[in-house]
Design a protein around this motif. Sequence first.
Motif, PDB file in Angstrom:
ATOM      1  N   GLY A  69      -4.034  30.696   8.135  1.00  0.00           N
ATOM      2  CA  GLY A  69      -4.829  30.050   9.672  1.00  0.00           C
ATOM      3  C   GLY A  69      -4.048  30.455  10.667  1.00  0.00           C
ATOM      4  O   GLY A  69      -4.127  30.719  11.755  1.00  0.00           O
ATOM      5  N   VAL A  70      -2.857  29.997  11.066  1.00  0.00           N
ATOM      6  CA  VAL A  70      -1.761  29.566  11.704  1.00  0.00           C
ATOM      7  C   VAL A  70      -1.439  31.056  12.185  1.00  0.00           C
ATOM      8  O   VAL A  70      -1.508  31.551  13.354  1.00  0.00           O
ATOM      9  CB  VAL A  70      -0.824  29.016  11.303  1.00  0.00           C
ATOM     10  CG1 VAL A  70       0.248  29.152  12.688  1.00  0.00           C
ATOM     11  CG2 VAL A  70      -0.902  27.699  10.746  1.00  0.00           C
ATOM     12  N   ILE A  71      -1.461  32.009  11.586  1.00  0.00           N
ATOM     13  CA  ILE A  71      -1.144  33.503  11.692  1.00  0.00           C
ATOM     14  C   ILE A  71      -2.351  34.083  12.896  1.00  0.00           C
ATOM     15  O   ILE A  71      -1.610  34.061  13.581  1.00  0.00           O
ATOM     16  CB  ILE A  71      -0.835  34.669  10.466  1.00  0.00           C
ATOM     17  CG1 ILE A  71       0.461  33.863   9.908  1.00  0.00           C
ATOM     18  CG2 ILE A  71      -0.748  36.126  11.208  1.00  0.00           C
ATOM     19  CD1 ILE A  71       0.568  34.285   8.742  1.00  0.00           C
ATOM     20  N   ILE A  72      -3.228  34.042  12.166  1.00  0.00           N
ATOM     21  CA  ILE A  72      -4.310  34.210  12.735  1.00  0.00           C
ATOM     22  C   ILE A  72      -4.952  33.026  13.719  1.00  0.00           C
ATOM     23  O   ILE A  72      -4.653  33.980  14.969  1.00  0.00           O
ATOM     24  CB  ILE A  72      -5.929  33.825  12.093  1.00  0.00           C
ATOM     25  CG1 ILE A  72      -5.844  34.527  10.604  1.00  0.00           C
ATOM     26  CG2 ILE A  72      -7.068  34.785  12.710  1.00  0.00           C
ATOM     27  CD1 ILE A  72      -6.815  34.624   9.861  1.00  0.00           C
ATOM     28  N   GLY A  73      -4.245  32.161  14.369  1.00  0.00           N
ATOM     29  CA  GLY A  73      -4.590  31.365  15.542  1.00  0.00           C
ATOM     30  C   GLY A  73      -4.220  31.716  16.098  1.00  0.00           C
ATOM     31  O   GLY A  73      -4.070  32.136  17.579  1.00  0.00           O
ATOM     32  N   ALA A  74      -2.003  32.108  16.200  1.00  0.00           N
ATOM     33  CA  ALA A  74      -1.272  32.389  17.015  1.00  0.00           C
ATOM     34  C   ALA A  74      -1.976  33.880  17.699  1.00  0.00           C
ATOM     35  O   ALA A  74      -2.048  33.568  18.726  1.00  0.00           O
ATOM     36  CB  ALA A  74       0.032  32.563  16.284  1.00  0.00           C
ATOM     37  N   LEU A  75      -2.733  34.980  16.694  1.00  0.00           N
ATOM     38  CA  LEU A  75      -2.604  36.031  17.145  1.00  0.00           C
ATOM     39  C   LEU A  75      -3.874  35.809  18.239  1.00  0.00           C
ATOM     40  O   LEU A  75      -4.350  36.431  19.606  1.00  0.00           O
ATOM     41  CB  LEU A  75      -2.670  37.473  16.105  1.00  0.00           C
ATOM     42  CG  LEU A  75      -1.533  37.620  15.123  1.00  0.00           C
ATOM     43  CD1 LEU A  75      -2.502  38.075  14.011  1.00  0.00           C
ATOM     44  CD2 LEU A  75      -0.668  37.938  15.813  1.00  0.00           C
ATOM     45  N   ILE A  76      -4.561  35.135  17.521  1.00  0.00           N
ATOM     46  CA  ILE A  76      -6.232  35.512  18.609  1.00  0.00           C
ATOM     47  C   ILE A  76      -5.836  34.533  20.262  1.00  0.00           C
ATOM     48  O   ILE A  76      -6.097  34.946  21.084  1.00  0.00           O
ATOM     49  CB  ILE A  76      -6.612  34.207  17.692  1.00  0.00           C
ATOM     50  CG1 ILE A  76      -7.678  34.570  16.354  1.00  0.00           C
ATOM     51  CG2 ILE A  76      -8.168  33.357  18.655  1.00  0.00           C
ATOM     52  CD1 ILE A  76      -9.153  33.866  16.347  1.00  0.00           C
TER      53      ILE A  76
END
Lengths: 265, 300, 409
Positions: free
Chosen positions: C346-353
Motif C-alpha cells: 500500500g505504501v509503495i503504491i501510495g508513494a508512486l501515486i
Amino acid sequence: MSDSPLILQVQGLSKNFGGVKAIDNVDLDIRQGEIVALIGPNGAGKTTFFNCLTGIYSPTSGEIDLSDPRTGKTTRVNGKKPNKITEIGMARTFQNIRLFPTMSVLENVMIGRHCRTKAFIFGAIFRNAATRREEAAIIECSYDILKQVGLHKQVNEQARNLSYGAQRRLEIARALATEPFLLLLDEPAAGMNPKETEELVALIRLICSEGHSILLIEHDMKLVMTLSDRIFVMDYGKKIAQGTPEEVRANPAVIKAYLGEDVDA
Amino acid sequence: MDYFIELLFAGLTRGSIYALIALGYTMVYGIIGLINFAHGEIYMIGAFTSFIVATVLSIYGFPLLAIVVIAGVAAAVWSSAYGFTVEKLAYRPLRKAPRLAPLISAIGMSIFLQNYVLLAQTSDFLPFPELIPEFAFMEPVAHIVGSSDMVILVTTTLVMIGLTCLIKFTKIGKAMRATAQDKTMAVLVGVNVDRVISATFVIGSALAAIGGLLIASHIGQINFYIGFLAGIKAFTAAVLGGIGSIPGAVLGSLVLGLTESFATGYISSDYEDVFAFSLLVLILIFKPTGLLGKAEIQKV
Amino acid sequence: MFPVKELKRSALIALWFAFLTFPIMVIKVDPIERVVQYRWDNMFFIAFGSFVISILAKVYVIRKERRAVSKKETAATEPFAQRIIREPRFLYPLVLGCFIFGISFPFLFSTYQTNIMTTALMYVVLGLGLNIVVGVAGLLDLGYVAFYAVGAYSYALLNLNFDLGFWVVLPIGGLMAAFLGVILGFPVLRLRGDYLAIVTLGFGEIIRLVLENWNAFSQGPSGIANIPRPGFFGMDMTFAGGITYIYYLVLLLVVLTIFVVNRLQNSRLGRAWLALREDEIACQAMGIDKTKTKLVAFSLGAFWAGFVGVIFAAKTTFVNPASFTFLESAIILSIVVLGGMGSIVGVIIGALILILLPEYLRALSEYRMLAFGAILVVMMVFKPDGIISNVRRSYHIRKQGLSEGESHE
C-alpha cells in the motif's frame, strides 16, 4: 494448604485519587496453590486493588511482596512498571476485555510469550537459526495453551470476531503464556451463560492444578463459593472480612455490605 | 523603564490575541478531546474575510466605523460557518474512531484550508487596511503604547467577560459544561451533544475570527500562511495553561505573550519562534497538565 | 432509485457551500489598485461540485450499508487488490515484473523521467520508514522530516568540513538520525498519542528554525551548495550517468527496505509494535516494555529517514532548510495514510501515486497540496485502512511439527 509458602503479601495498601480513598489500608496474602476470591459491592475498590498490584497505578502507601515459589526469591513490587511485574510472574486479565482486536487468536497468545523470549532487531532482520528456533517454540507453546483453553480451532481468527466467552478464555490464555505463578482474573465470568461459566470453573481448576495460584474478582457468588479456598471482602476501599467461604457467608459485616441494612441472620 | 513598559504592553497585546485563538482549542479539547489542528486556519480565514470585506467597503467609500463593524461581523459569521462545516465533515464521522484518526483528519483539513485560500486568493502578503485610528487621548503615551494595543486589550477583555457570562449563565453554556464533564451523563439528562459540539466550534471560531481581525489590523498585513504559526502558538498557550481549562487558556496566553515579548526584546529576535516551540515541547514533556489543568485518570 | 429527499438535501448542501465560500472564492480585491473583482463562475463551480460530491458520498454510504448487510450471509469478500497480494501465484510474477521494470527503467525512459522516478522511489523509502513508526507502531510522528534533514545536513556538513565521501557518510547520516531519534524519543514517547504528535511537530520546526538561523553552522537559509554526487570506484561519470547511478542506488535501497521492513513486521518485535498500537495497557500487562519497544520503532524510522536524507543531498547536490518544512512531513504522512497504515504494498503504491501523478499531470500540480490535505480527511472518514489494508499472516499448524505458514504482505 496453610503450610505452603506465601507467594503474595500485601500490607497496608492504600490508594488515593485526590481526596478520595479508593483503597484504604488493605492487607491480603495468598499461598502457593490457592484460589482466592476478592468480592465486594460495585465501587468497593476491587479493580483499583488489581491495578495497584499489577503496577498500572502506583499505590499511595503500603507494600506488595511477590515470592516466586519456583525460586523462592521475594521481590517488592510496589511502584514497579506493569511489564516488570509480569516478568516477575504475576499476570492478569481485564474486567472489560482488552485483547488486541485485529490480531489473530494465536498472535494474541504469542504476545504473551514476549517477555520470555529474546529475539530483537538483529534476529528479526537476519532470521538466524536461534531466532527461527525461538519463533517455532513460541508458536508451539502458544498453540498448546490455546488447546488447553479450547481455542485451538480458531488460531487464525481475528480476536474481535470471537464470542464473548471465547474472548474471556483467550485473555486467560494470553496471561498464561507469560508463565505466571500467580494469575489475577478480573470478573472472568461476567456476561457468560451458565454453560460457559461451568466450563470456566473447570478451566480455572485445571489451571490451578497445574501449579498456578489464582486471585479472582467475581460477582457470581455460586462460582466464588464453589471455587475459592479463601475469600476477602472489600467495601468502600476497606477490607471488611476474610476467611473460608463458610466463614464469610456467616459474617454479619458482609451481609450488611451487600444488603445495605442490618439484617438478623 | 519606558522600554520595559513598551515590551510589557506588546506582550499583553500578543497574549490577548493568543488567548482569543487558544480559547477555541481549549473549548474543543475540553468537550471532544481533539486537538483541532485546523483552528489556526479558521483564524486565518477570519483575517482574510475581514480583509476582503474591509477593503471592498473602503473602496466603496463606507465610513470607518461601519467598515469595522461590518468586517468584524462578517469575519465572525464566516469563520463560524467554516468551523461548523469542518466539524461536520471531518470530525463528526470519526467520533468513535481511534484517537489518532480525527487528529490526522484535522491536519489534513488544515493543509486543505491553507491551500484553498492560497489558490482562491494569492500567496502574496496583502496590506491590511488601517481600521484602528490613532486616538488623540493616547497621544502622550503613544511612544510606548499604541492605540491599537489599547483597542486589542479592551476588546479582548470585553470578549472574555462575554464568554464567561455565556458559559456561566446561559443554557447552552451549562450544556457545554455538562458535556465536558461527562458526555454519557449529559446525553442521559437530555443534552443534545451534537448541538453542543457544533456550538463549541461556532463560538471558538468566532473568537478566533475576532483575533484575526485585530491582529491583522495591528500588524498591517496578512497571507494564507499566518494560521499555522498562530495556531501552534495558541495551542502552546492552551497547553501551558492546562488544556481544557478556560481561565488556563487566558493565563497561558498572557504568559506566552509576555515571555516572547521580553525574550525577543532583551535577548534576540532571531529565535522568536524557537522560544514558543521549545516551551511547547518542554511543557508537554514535563508538565502536560499545564498550570491549571487537571490530571486525567486513566480508566482500566 | 435516488430519493427526491436526498436531492433536496444535496441542493441545500450546494447552497451552503456557495454561501460558505462566497468571500474567498468569489471576491478578489486588489488593495493597491483599489479594484474589486467578482468571480461568479467560481460560485457556480462550487455549488455544482458540492451538489455532485454530496450525491456521490451518499451513494457510497448507502452501498456500504447494503454491503454490510449482505456480508453477513456471504463469505467475506476481499477486495481485488488484496486477493492478488494474498495469492503467491499472482504475487510472485507481479513482484518479478515490477523488478524487471524497475531495472530496465533508465534504458526505456529519458534521464528526466529517471530523475523523477528516483524522487518517487525516495518517497517510497521515506514512506516505508514512517510506516514503521505510524503504521505499525501507531506513533503519530509529525516531525519525521527533521530526521531527513539530519541525514541531508550530515552529508553536506561532513563533506564541507571534513571532506568525507558519500559512502562513509551514508551509514553515519542514518546513525545520527537514529541517535537523535533516541534522544528525542526517550522523554516524549511516554506521552499520549496526540501530544506525541504535537511534540514531534514542534521538534521538527525547531530543527528547521535552527538550521535557518544558525548561520555559522549551517549557512542559514541560503543553504549549502556543490555537494558532490556519490562516486563509483573513482570513476568519472557524465551527468546522465550520475543520475542513472543514483537511480539504481535508490532502487537497491527500496529493495533492501522492503526486505527489512517485511522481516521486522513478521517478528517478535513487529508483533509487539502491533500490539502496542492496539492497546498499550494490555501490552504492558503482557510484559512488553512500552518505552523500549516504542523507542526502537521511533529510531528505526529515523534511521531510514537519515539514510534517504544523505541520498537526497547527494542527488540534488544542494540542501537548504526550505526543503524540510512541516509540509514535507505531511506529504510523507499522506503517503502512509493513502497506502494503508502498516501495509508495505500500500505504501509503495501510495508513494508512486502521490509523487508521480502531479509530475505527469502538470495541470494538477498546482492542486497538489490541496489534494494531500483532502486525502488525509477523506481517507480517515471513508477508508481508514487505506487502499490496501494490512493483511495479517496466517499460521498453519500441522499435527506434530509446527511450521509457519508463508507470510504474505
